[in-house]
Design a protein around this motif. Sequence first.
Motif, short mmCIF file in Angstrom:
data_model
loop_
_atom_site.label_atom_id
_atom_site.label_comp_id
_atom_site.label_asym_id
_atom_site.label_seq_id
_atom_site.Cartn_x
_atom_site.Cartn_y
_atom_site.Cartn_z
N LEU A 234 0.83 -1.21 0.00
CA LEU A 234 0.00 0.00 0.00
C LEU A 234 0.86 1.25 0.00
O LEU A 234 0.60 2.21 -0.74
N SER A 235 1.88 1.26 0.83
CA SER A 235 2.77 2.42 0.90
C SER A 235 3.53 2.62 -0.40
O SER A 235 3.63 3.75 -0.91
N THR A 236 4.03 1.53 -0.96
CA THR A 236 4.81 1.62 -2.20
C THR A 236 3.95 2.05 -3.38
O THR A 236 4.43 2.73 -4.29
N PHE A 237 2.67 1.66 -3.37
CA PHE A 237 1.78 2.02 -4.47
C PHE A 237 1.71 3.54 -4.67
O PHE A 237 1.60 4.02 -5.80
N GLU A 238 1.80 4.30 -3.58
CA GLU A 238 1.66 5.75 -3.68
C GLU A 238 2.78 6.37 -4.53
O GLU A 238 2.59 7.42 -5.14
N THR A 239 3.93 5.74 -4.57
CA THR A 239 5.02 6.24 -5.43
C THR A 239 5.06 5.51 -6.77
O THR A 239 5.31 6.13 -7.80
N TRP A 240 4.82 4.19 -6.74
CA TRP A 240 4.94 3.40 -7.98
C TRP A 240 3.91 3.84 -9.02
O TRP A 240 4.19 3.86 -10.22
N LYS A 241 2.71 4.20 -8.59
CA LYS A 241 1.67 4.58 -9.55
C LYS A 241 2.03 5.85 -10.32
O LYS A 241 1.46 6.12 -11.38
N PRO B 152 -3.64 2.82 -12.70
CA PRO B 152 -3.61 1.54 -11.97
C PRO B 152 -4.73 1.43 -10.95
O PRO B 152 -5.33 2.43 -10.54
N LEU B 153 -4.96 0.19 -10.49
CA LEU B 153 -6.04 -0.09 -9.54
C LEU B 153 -5.59 0.07 -8.09
O LEU B 153 -6.29 0.66 -7.27
N GLY B 154 -4.43 -0.52 -7.76
CA GLY B 154 -3.99 -0.49 -6.37
C GLY B 154 -3.15 -1.71 -6.06
O GLY B 154 -2.29 -2.11 -6.84
N VAL B 155 -3.42 -2.34 -4.93
CA VAL B 155 -2.67 -3.53 -4.50
C VAL B 155 -3.44 -4.78 -4.94
O VAL B 155 -4.64 -4.91 -4.68
N ILE C 94 2.15 -5.34 -12.49
CA ILE C 94 3.18 -4.37 -12.13
C ILE C 94 3.34 -3.29 -13.18
O ILE C 94 3.41 -2.10 -12.87
N VAL C 95 3.41 -3.70 -14.44
CA VAL C 95 3.66 -2.71 -15.49
C VAL C 95 2.49 -1.75 -15.63
O VAL C 95 2.65 -0.61 -16.10
N ALA C 96 1.30 -2.18 -15.20
CA ALA C 96 0.13 -1.31 -15.24
C ALA C 96 0.14 -0.29 -14.10
O ALA C 96 -0.74 0.57 -14.04
N GLY C 97 1.11 -0.41 -13.19
CA GLY C 97 1.25 0.58 -12.12
C GLY C 97 0.79 0.12 -10.76
O GLY C 97 0.75 0.92 -9.81
N ASN C 98 0.44 -1.16 -10.63
CA ASN C 98 -0.01 -1.69 -9.36
C ASN C 98 1.17 -2.27 -8.57
O ASN C 98 2.22 -2.58 -9.13
N THR C 99 0.98 -2.44 -7.28
CA THR C 99 1.91 -3.21 -6.47
C THR C 99 1.24 -4.53 -6.12
O THR C 99 0.01 -4.62 -6.08
N THR D 237 -7.35 -5.04 -0.52
CA THR D 237 -7.08 -5.75 -1.77
C THR D 237 -7.97 -5.19 -2.87
O THR D 237 -9.19 -5.19 -2.74
N ARG D 238 -7.36 -4.72 -3.94
CA ARG D 238 -8.14 -4.11 -5.04
C ARG D 238 -8.49 -5.13 -6.11
O ARG D 238 -9.52 -5.03 -6.75
N PHE D 239 -7.61 -6.12 -6.32
CA PHE D 239 -7.91 -7.15 -7.31
C PHE D 239 -7.19 -8.44 -6.94
O PHE D 239 -6.20 -8.44 -6.21
N VAL D 240 -7.73 -9.54 -7.44
CA VAL D 240 -7.11 -10.86 -7.30
C VAL D 240 -6.95 -11.45 -8.69
O VAL D 240 -7.91 -11.50 -9.47
N SER D 241 -5.74 -11.88 -9.00
CA SER D 241 -5.46 -12.54 -10.27
C SER D 241 -5.08 -13.98 -9.96
O SER D 241 -4.08 -14.24 -9.28
N PHE D 242 -5.89 -14.91 -10.46
CA PHE D 242 -5.76 -16.31 -10.08
C PHE D 242 -5.74 -17.21 -11.30
O PHE D 242 -6.50 -17.00 -12.25
N THR D 243 -4.89 -18.23 -11.27
CA THR D 243 -4.94 -19.32 -12.24
C THR D 243 -4.85 -20.62 -11.47
O THR D 243 -3.94 -20.83 -10.67
N GLY D 244 -5.83 -21.51 -11.71
CA GLY D 244 -5.86 -22.78 -10.99
C GLY D 244 -7.15 -23.52 -11.26
O GLY D 244 -7.79 -23.36 -12.29
#
Length: 522
Positions: free
Chosen positions: A88-95, A179-182, A204-209, A259-266
Amino acid sequence: MSIAAKLEAFRNEPFTDFKQEASKQAMEAAIAKVRSELGREYPLHIGEERIYTEDKIRSVNPGNLDETIGYMSKANQELAEKAMQTALSTFETWKKVPAKERAAYLLKAAELMQERKAEFSALMVLEAGKNYAEADADTAEAIDFLNFYAREMIRLSEINETMPLTQVEGEDNRLTYIPLGVGVIIPPWNFPLAICAGMTSAAIVAGNTVLLKPASNTPVIAYHFVQLMEEVGLPAGVLNFIPGSGAEVGDYLTTHPKTRFVSFTGSKEVGLRISKLAADTAPGQIWIKRLVAEMGGKDGIVVDETADLDAAAQAIVSSAFGFQGQKCSAGSRAFVVEEVYDQVVEKVVQLTQQLRVGLPEHNFPIGPVIDEGSFQKILDYIEIGKQEGQLLCGGSKAEGNGYYIEPTVFADVSGNARIMQEEIFGPVLAIGKAKDWKEAIELYNDTEFGLTGAFFSRDEDRIAEALDTMHCGNLYVNRKCTGALVGAHPFGGFNMSGTDSKAGGYDYLLLFTQAKLTSRKK
């Protein structure tokens, strides 16, 4: 030739042909190099911290149960919360980092992975039980994902210039993707590098952490990917690595209000559980969580009487038994019109009987399945199949100090049989007979899944109808139903196969962004 020279020759090949002695020797050298580093302990990565925990995941070679790949530190809920706060903290700069700068990290990672592709592939041979070609393809796909998503993010960042909005006099209108967030990234064990790298790098490349929770069967491969991203200079806290229990860490993060999104494969079962948990609104949550899910498949191949029967049989066998059938795209069903049914079945059996089972490091066509649970589940399905169809070859476990199962073919299986309807995720093929090509398509469509399929025919009118009526996310004509290529075959399925997210496609990154329209009066 020295080990270094062999590896250099290997990494410079655009496509690896293991029939060439030099490529074979290079892979053997890489396996020897990786084996010399086995048994290490690995930490969590949370921001700049490297945390070793007392509780560990033991990663085992499924082809040689006496061999430990490594001991992976295991996160608990407290450490998961620490990772969330860091992200969450890193997102503020990474975005705020420009898209081209974010993309540059991926491009550099792709370059380094290309240089070390033998070592990455060798690790998959040992930890995931892949033979040379399957491991090499996994690494190649990971490289493709990194390159593709980097360039696609640059395109999206420039979309207002390349795809301008309708002009309104007196206004300056712009559409940007922010970006969305974390996000929580939960990749599978069957493509432990390609899908792990693809899912993570896209977010990550979309700006999320992100919080990466790798599959417990293949955590060491995921760790090496995380190390690679650190090596290229990705800022600490953008990618946080937290292996752990799905029931403890996975559920905790899925239900977390931040949590802003979940990306799952399974699997379908786990995907539906995540969907249910993510749908509930936690106290303090101010958004609807986004779910990107690629789940199971019960994929199949349809063959009519006009088809090239040799090509169809080869495609059926390759689709069913590649990586021991442990692919969501695996062609575990085949429906053949009765006029050529016996011919196709005979060809399939002949090809299957040629497949030898053994250690992946010795490059046998068929290796082990991933673990004890899968091993027992597949053997149970084989026993069910013996009651539902005619066993033509295989049908039992194979020799070896690992989870080896003979490639198994059942014929004369009805469309509603369990082995036709339920995902087995192992080297088991069910073949059914259809009175004509239309009934064969109906049988193919009779499933709760809808991921991949293939249609074999020389009749253009039939092909046209198959393209229109076979209900799946990825449909192939006169070729196998596995082997999607990044950029060429965007991958994702219908129904219980997931959210049809189309990984490796030109709209995939949109799932990790939100579109913001700004309108300014001139």
